[in-house]
Scaffold this motif. Sequence first.
Motif, short mmCIF file in Angstrom:
data_model
loop_
_atom_site.label_atom_id
_atom_site.label_comp_id
_atom_site.label_asym_id
_atom_site.label_seq_id
_atom_site.Cartn_x
_atom_site.Cartn_y
_atom_site.Cartn_z
N SER A 43 16.50 4.27 5.25
CA SER A 43 17.45 5.33 4.92
C SER A 43 18.35 5.55 6.13
O SER A 43 17.94 5.28 7.26
N PRO A 44 19.52 6.10 5.92
CA PRO A 44 20.34 6.46 7.08
C PRO A 44 19.64 7.56 7.87
O PRO A 44 19.04 8.46 7.28
N SER A 45 19.72 7.49 9.19
CA SER A 45 19.10 8.52 10.02
C SER A 45 19.99 9.76 10.03
O SER A 45 21.16 9.71 9.64
N LYS A 46 19.44 10.87 10.50
CA LYS A 46 20.23 12.10 10.60
C LYS A 46 21.44 11.87 11.50
O LYS A 46 22.54 12.38 11.23
N LYS A 47 21.20 11.10 12.56
CA LYS A 47 22.29 10.81 13.50
C LYS A 47 23.40 10.01 12.79
O LYS A 47 24.59 10.29 12.95
N ASP A 48 22.98 9.02 11.98
CA ASP A 48 23.95 8.22 11.22
C ASP A 48 24.76 9.11 10.28
O ASP A 48 25.98 8.95 10.15
N ILE A 49 24.04 10.03 9.62
CA ILE A 49 24.72 10.89 8.62
C ILE A 49 25.72 11.82 9.32
O ILE A 49 26.84 12.00 8.84
N GLU A 50 25.32 12.38 10.44
CA GLU A 50 26.24 13.25 11.19
C GLU A 50 27.47 12.48 11.62
O GLU A 50 28.60 12.95 11.49
N TRP A 51 27.23 11.26 12.13
CA TRP A 51 28.36 10.42 12.55
C TRP A 51 29.28 10.16 11.35
O TRP A 51 30.51 10.29 11.46
N ALA A 52 28.68 9.80 10.22
CA ALA A 52 29.47 9.47 9.03
C ALA A 52 30.29 10.67 8.56
O ALA A 52 31.47 10.53 8.21
N LYS A 53 29.66 11.84 8.57
CA LYS A 53 30.39 13.05 8.13
C LYS A 53 31.58 13.31 9.05
O LYS A 53 32.69 13.63 8.60
N ASP A 54 31.34 13.19 10.37
CA ASP A 54 32.42 13.41 11.34
C ASP A 54 33.55 12.41 11.13
O ASP A 54 34.74 12.77 11.15
N VAL A 55 33.18 11.16 10.92
CA VAL A 55 34.20 10.10 10.77
C VAL A 55 35.03 10.36 9.51
O VAL A 55 36.26 10.26 9.53
N ILE A 56 34.37 10.70 8.42
CA ILE A 56 35.10 10.94 7.16
C ILE A 56 36.04 12.13 7.31
O ILE A 56 37.18 12.12 6.87
N LYS A 57 35.54 13.18 8.00
CA LYS A 57 36.37 14.36 8.22
C LYS A 57 37.61 13.99 9.06
O LYS A 57 38.74 14.37 8.72
N LEU A 58 37.36 13.23 10.12
CA LEU A 58 38.48 12.83 10.98
C LEU A 58 39.46 11.93 10.22
O LEU A 58 40.68 12.02 10.40
N ALA A 59 38.92 11.06 9.36
CA ALA A 59 39.78 10.16 8.58
C ALA A 59 40.69 10.98 7.66
O ALA A 59 41.87 10.67 7.51
N HIS A 101 0.86 -1.19 0.00
CA HIS A 101 0.00 0.00 0.00
C HIS A 101 0.89 1.23 0.00
O HIS A 101 1.89 1.27 0.73
N PRO A 102 0.53 2.25 -0.79
CA PRO A 102 1.37 3.46 -0.84
C PRO A 102 1.58 4.11 0.53
O PRO A 102 2.62 4.73 0.76
N ASN A 103 0.60 3.96 1.42
CA ASN A 103 0.74 4.61 2.72
C ASN A 103 1.84 3.97 3.58
O ASN A 103 2.19 4.50 4.63
N GLN A 104 2.37 2.82 3.15
CA GLN A 104 3.45 2.19 3.90
C GLN A 104 4.82 2.78 3.53
O GLN A 104 5.81 2.55 4.22
N LEU A 105 4.86 3.52 2.43
CA LEU A 105 6.17 3.89 1.85
C LEU A 105 6.95 4.87 2.71
O LEU A 105 8.18 4.77 2.80
N GLU A 106 6.25 5.79 3.33
CA GLU A 106 6.97 6.81 4.08
C GLU A 106 7.77 6.17 5.22
O GLU A 106 8.94 6.50 5.43
N ILE A 107 7.14 5.25 5.92
CA ILE A 107 7.83 4.59 7.05
C ILE A 107 8.97 3.71 6.52
O ILE A 107 10.08 3.70 7.06
N ILE A 108 8.70 2.98 5.45
CA ILE A 108 9.75 2.12 4.88
C ILE A 108 10.95 2.96 4.45
O ILE A 108 12.10 2.66 4.79
N ASN A 109 10.69 4.03 3.72
CA ASN A 109 11.79 4.88 3.25
C ASN A 109 12.57 5.46 4.42
O ASN A 109 13.79 5.55 4.39
N GLU A 110 11.81 5.87 5.44
CA GLU A 110 12.49 6.47 6.61
C GLU A 110 13.42 5.46 7.27
O GLU A 110 14.58 5.75 7.54
N ILE A 111 12.91 4.25 7.48
CA ILE A 111 13.71 3.28 8.25
C ILE A 111 14.85 2.70 7.42
O ILE A 111 15.94 2.45 7.95
#
Lengths: 506, 282
Positions: free
Chosen positions: B229-245, B217-227
């Motif tokens: 996808s990388p979370s904002k927290k994941d993305i911040e962590w990844a950016k920090d790690v790449i910068k430090l690397a 059902h189309p109404n399931q897509l928003e939750i599926i896409n959200e979960i």
Amino acid sequence: MINGVKRQIPDDLKAFEKSDAFKKIKRRLINKKEKQSQTVFFDNIEKAFDHFKIVSGQCLSFHHHLRNGDKVIEMVAHEIENRNLINMHLAPSSIFPNYTKLVDLIKNKNVTNIHTNYINGPVADTVSQGYLDGKLIMNTHGGRARAIESGDLKIDVAFLACPVVDRNGNGTGAFGKTACGTLGYAISDLEYARYVVLVTDTLVDELEDYQFDGTYVDAVVVVDSIGDSDGIVSGTTQLTKDPIGLKIAKDCALLLDELDMIKENMSMQTGAGKTSLAVVKYVKDIMKQKNIIGSFASGGITKSYVEMLNEGLFRELYDVQCFDLDAVESYHKNRNHKAMSASEYGNPFEKNPVCNKLDFVILGATEIDLDFNVNVTTDSLGNLIGGSGGHADIAFGAKVTIIISPLIKSRIPIIKERVTTVTTPGSDVDILITERGIAINPIRQELIEILKNSDFPLFTINELFDLSHRITGVPREVGHESKIVGYVEYRDGTIIDCIYQVKRFQ
Amino acid sequence: MFRSLLFIPGNNPSMIQNADVFPADGVIFDLEDSVDIKEKDNARNLIGNYLTETSTYPSMVVLRVNQVDTEFFEKDLGLLATGKIDYILLPKAGVDSLGILEEKLVEYEKQYDLSEIKVLALVESAKAIIEVFKIAKHKRVEGILLGAEDLCNDLEIGRSDEGTEILFARSRVIYACASNNIVSIDTPNTSISDEAHLRKDCLNAKNLGMKAKSAIHPNQLEIINEIFSPSKKDIEWAKDVIKLAEDNIGKGAFSYKGKMIDKPLILKAEKIIEIAKQFKIS
């Protein structure tokens, strides 16, 4: 002649010029009916007809607060038929599908003229097919109040359904077995009709709070039942589950947020449809996230707004009609859930009607055209399926007017080069939100400026028009018969469009 | 790369018309289970006309054909002639049925001058779960979708909210896909109106290693896409790690917020940023 929205109007009528043209005109007021202290009581409608000597050619008015549950208009219709009155002029504030008796009366010429704000169902079909001998005048809620107070619409007898009446003739809709909440559409009828008859099924000794002041009431008819409470609920209390509707609703709330319209002391109004309820839900979520308290929500009030009032998200509700039984109960119990009359709501000549205080309104459309004119009166074949209600009133008054609609409804594109019937002028419509894109009226450059660097899928309305035709093909114009069956009257009393007899198909 | 695939019944014109509007990374036009046997021809015609005529396509088009042993299979594959199909979703996939599909695809590619058609394999039987590693190795297979409802029918067991009965199957699909660098796609959640259950189900699948989920059902897509996808927290962590690397080039490991970061975590960070970019998440 051609009017201000490029529509051909008969030369002998007052043509619509522009939506604020009324500002140049002085308010006209006939005298309110004289108050009196003697209210007479009857036990049937027939006696009221006798008492007020109702004859052929008179104008009888009604309100529609009992909506599809209303029995009063049917009672009066039967009496008109029994007495074989002819050329009657009826002025119900709306006409619903269950008012079927009027079909016979129209076909038999008992009823030849109608004033109303909304018409749907068999009566609408009958008028669309050309059976009404005179004319149908479709005005707005605020425009109806203006027409009555100015004497443009002269009411001989107002038959007003009233859930509870006391022995002084005071009346309320707040409680009782057919409670319908506020009675806002009937206040002008009460104050200006030559005679006022309340029709009730619940008589009490004395009411402490009432909306109908008994000093305007000439008679009360007490009957077994004025309506069926199941029919009172209008629209829906359920949010849409349609993914397209949900997408439109969510985009609408996000757009409002981007425009910084969801802020402290905000005011808003939406319809009662499933998609509108979803908009309310998403706006509510944003208000909660940002700890925002709005000043008021108005209109036909639904359970969604009642919940927001109870949760402290709005300080007040201004209610001209309760759309569901939760709203009825809230109006009865919560002092911040306030009634307003149709005049206070949308009469252009009121000093500061509620519609002018609105920050934003979310409205529907049957069609919208390249000039942003909106049709909610007829379908694309010209059949009457609705009417302005408060559409044109709040579109004029609100700071931002948003139309939400799927770009394509059942294979029919919503955007037309010219709408079949103009209900609300495009000058009062700011934004169209569809599932495939958003169009902003170019006269609102400041909105375009705010949104131009956003992620919203912005298009011109012509681009959305072309896109819809790429999907569906170009719909063939159906046309109409030459007979004019009625007029769409703008809130200032000018004619914004004609309504034609629908085409007969072989 | 995709997170969500939406099933649209092939005989539902209003949903087909809006296929590009729904926020799915890909749309599966279904000619199999959601289409009654009496509607098979109509559905095929409808999808064919849509793919031929429309100017508004979803970003990824998948066609679920009927099983290889039905009279509809070859007719369904005829829609490849439209040139608009990115993937064939093969129901009741197994090594044998993939072989049959392979032969037909070679034939159609020649006939219609098509580039190589990719396949998503729908594994929905006990036998398929056992041979899922062989399925995953097939050169055309770019993803495996677990079909839990049919699998549980095959096993003669019911479904539970927790999904423990499909843990083994989910794990087999995940490991088969991960070891062959293809996409593992989780079974659809059939509780259309229970958002909390969908969210829990998605998290469960993602935490096991599923990379995408199908939706009914189309109404399931928003939750599926959200979960998925990388979370904002994941993305911040990844950016920090790449910068430090970048700041610590030449060092095998370094510390970030009290935790050791080394090559596997830097690769993980880079993957998160790559996915975030693809799905325009910042």
